[in-house]
Scaffold this motif. Sequence first.
Motif, PDB file in Angstrom:
ATOM      1  N   ILE A   1       0.839  -1.197   0.000  1.00 39.38           N
ATOM      2  CA  ILE A   1       0.000   0.000   0.000  1.00 39.38           C
ATOM      3  C   ILE A   1       0.876   1.250   0.000  1.00 39.38           C
ATOM      4  O   ILE A   1       0.597   2.208  -0.718  1.00 39.38           O
TER       5      ILE A   1
ATOM      6  N   ARG B   1      -8.986   4.063  -5.440  1.00 39.43           N
ATOM      7  CA  ARG B   1      -8.077   3.881  -6.584  1.00 39.43           C
ATOM      8  C   ARG B   1      -7.382   2.518  -6.510  1.00 39.43           C
ATOM      9  O   ARG B   1      -7.162   1.867  -7.531  1.00 39.43           O
ATOM     10  N   LEU B   2      -7.050   2.083  -5.277  1.00 37.94           N
ATOM     11  CA  LEU B   2      -6.357   0.806  -5.092  1.00 37.94           C
ATOM     12  C   LEU B   2      -7.314  -0.386  -5.077  1.00 37.94           C
ATOM     13  O   LEU B   2      -6.880  -1.526  -5.046  1.00 37.94           O
TER      14      LEU B   2
ATOM     15  N   ASN C   1      -7.615   7.363  -2.297  1.00 41.31           N
ATOM     16  CA  ASN C   1      -6.531   6.393  -2.477  1.00 41.31           C
ATOM     17  C   ASN C   1      -7.050   4.969  -2.373  1.00 41.31           C
ATOM     18  O   ASN C   1      -6.694   4.111  -3.179  1.00 41.31           O
ATOM     19  N   TYR C   2      -7.896   4.708  -1.379  1.00 40.59           N
ATOM     20  CA  TYR C   2      -8.449   3.364  -1.206  1.00 40.59           C
ATOM     21  C   TYR C   2      -9.296   2.965  -2.406  1.00 40.59           C
ATOM     22  O   TYR C   2      -9.228   1.826  -2.863  1.00 40.59           O
TER      23      TYR C   2
ATOM     24  N   THR D   1      -7.903  -4.809  -8.761  1.00 42.10           N
ATOM     25  CA  THR D   1      -6.641  -4.119  -9.018  1.00 42.10           C
ATOM     26  C   THR D   1      -5.450  -5.014  -8.697  1.00 42.10           C
ATOM     27  O   THR D   1      -5.576  -6.010  -7.977  1.00 42.10           O
TER      28      THR D   1
ATOM     29  N   VAL E   1      -2.951  -4.175  -6.850  1.00 41.12           N
ATOM     30  CA  VAL E   1      -2.620  -4.003  -5.429  1.00 41.12           C
ATOM     31  C   VAL E   1      -3.393  -5.000  -4.574  1.00 41.12           C
ATOM     32  O   VAL E   1      -2.838  -5.636  -3.681  1.00 41.12           O
TER      33      VAL E   1
ATOM     34  N   ASN F   1       2.184   2.075  -3.458  1.00 36.45           N
ATOM     35  CA  ASN F   1       1.170   2.514  -4.423  1.00 36.45           C
ATOM     36  C   ASN F   1       0.354   3.722  -3.942  1.00 36.45           C
ATOM     37  O   ASN F   1      -0.617   4.097  -4.579  1.00 36.45           O
ATOM     38  N   TRP F   2       0.741   4.322  -2.828  1.00 37.29           N
ATOM     39  CA  TRP F   2       0.005   5.444  -2.244  1.00 37.29           C
ATOM     40  C   TRP F   2       0.329   6.739  -2.985  1.00 37.29           C
ATOM     41  O   TRP F   2       1.476   7.003  -3.307  1.00 37.29           O
TER      42      TRP F   2
END
Length: 198
Positions: free
Chosen positions: A36, A52-53, A49-50, A121, A123, A39-40
């Motif tokens: 995380i 997007r991930l 952000n969450y 994703t 991630v 990729n943040w």
Amino acid sequence: MANPQQRQKQKSGKAKLTRKTAQQRKKVPIKGSEIIAANWDKKFTLKQNYARLGLVATPNPLSGGSEKLNPPKKLDVEKEKSKLKANEAIIERDEAGNVVNIIYGKAPLEDMDIEPVEAKTEVVKQLEEQASKAVKATRVVSENEEKWLQALVDKHGDDYEAMFRDRKLNTMQNSAGQIKRKIKVWRENGKKQKMVAA
């Protein structure tokens, strides 16, 4: 000329709070998962952000609203009806601002069937792979604890309530359930050690 107290403030190592220093204070390092952290994107908020991930910021969708950076001025009511979730509603108003109609969302969360969602994703896939490789920590019983448990079993057998009430042996005041779990771990460890020795 500055008086002694002001001079002491100037020498102090404590940074003066300005707009620039306040912004620097906000930069919090991400602790926890390295995936995380890698990729943040610090330009976005936590929820953005969450999203997007491919993660969920709040497990309970009923607590807290969703972020809208640029909310639309005029809503298409028919489209928005289908998007409504549990405990959400659309308030329709006339030109004067009076409430004309309230359209409620679907049934509460308890009535909804939650379907399993596949990892969308990269991630999420990495996090799932990391979680599948996690090793379960085994509890080791110390020598003193082993002697204590042996004394309890010798005196009371499998009567955990009697072990719980024994003031002399149960000095740490463990509950019957705690003693039962400790004895279970102790017996399992003893079997494993015997197997290794054989």
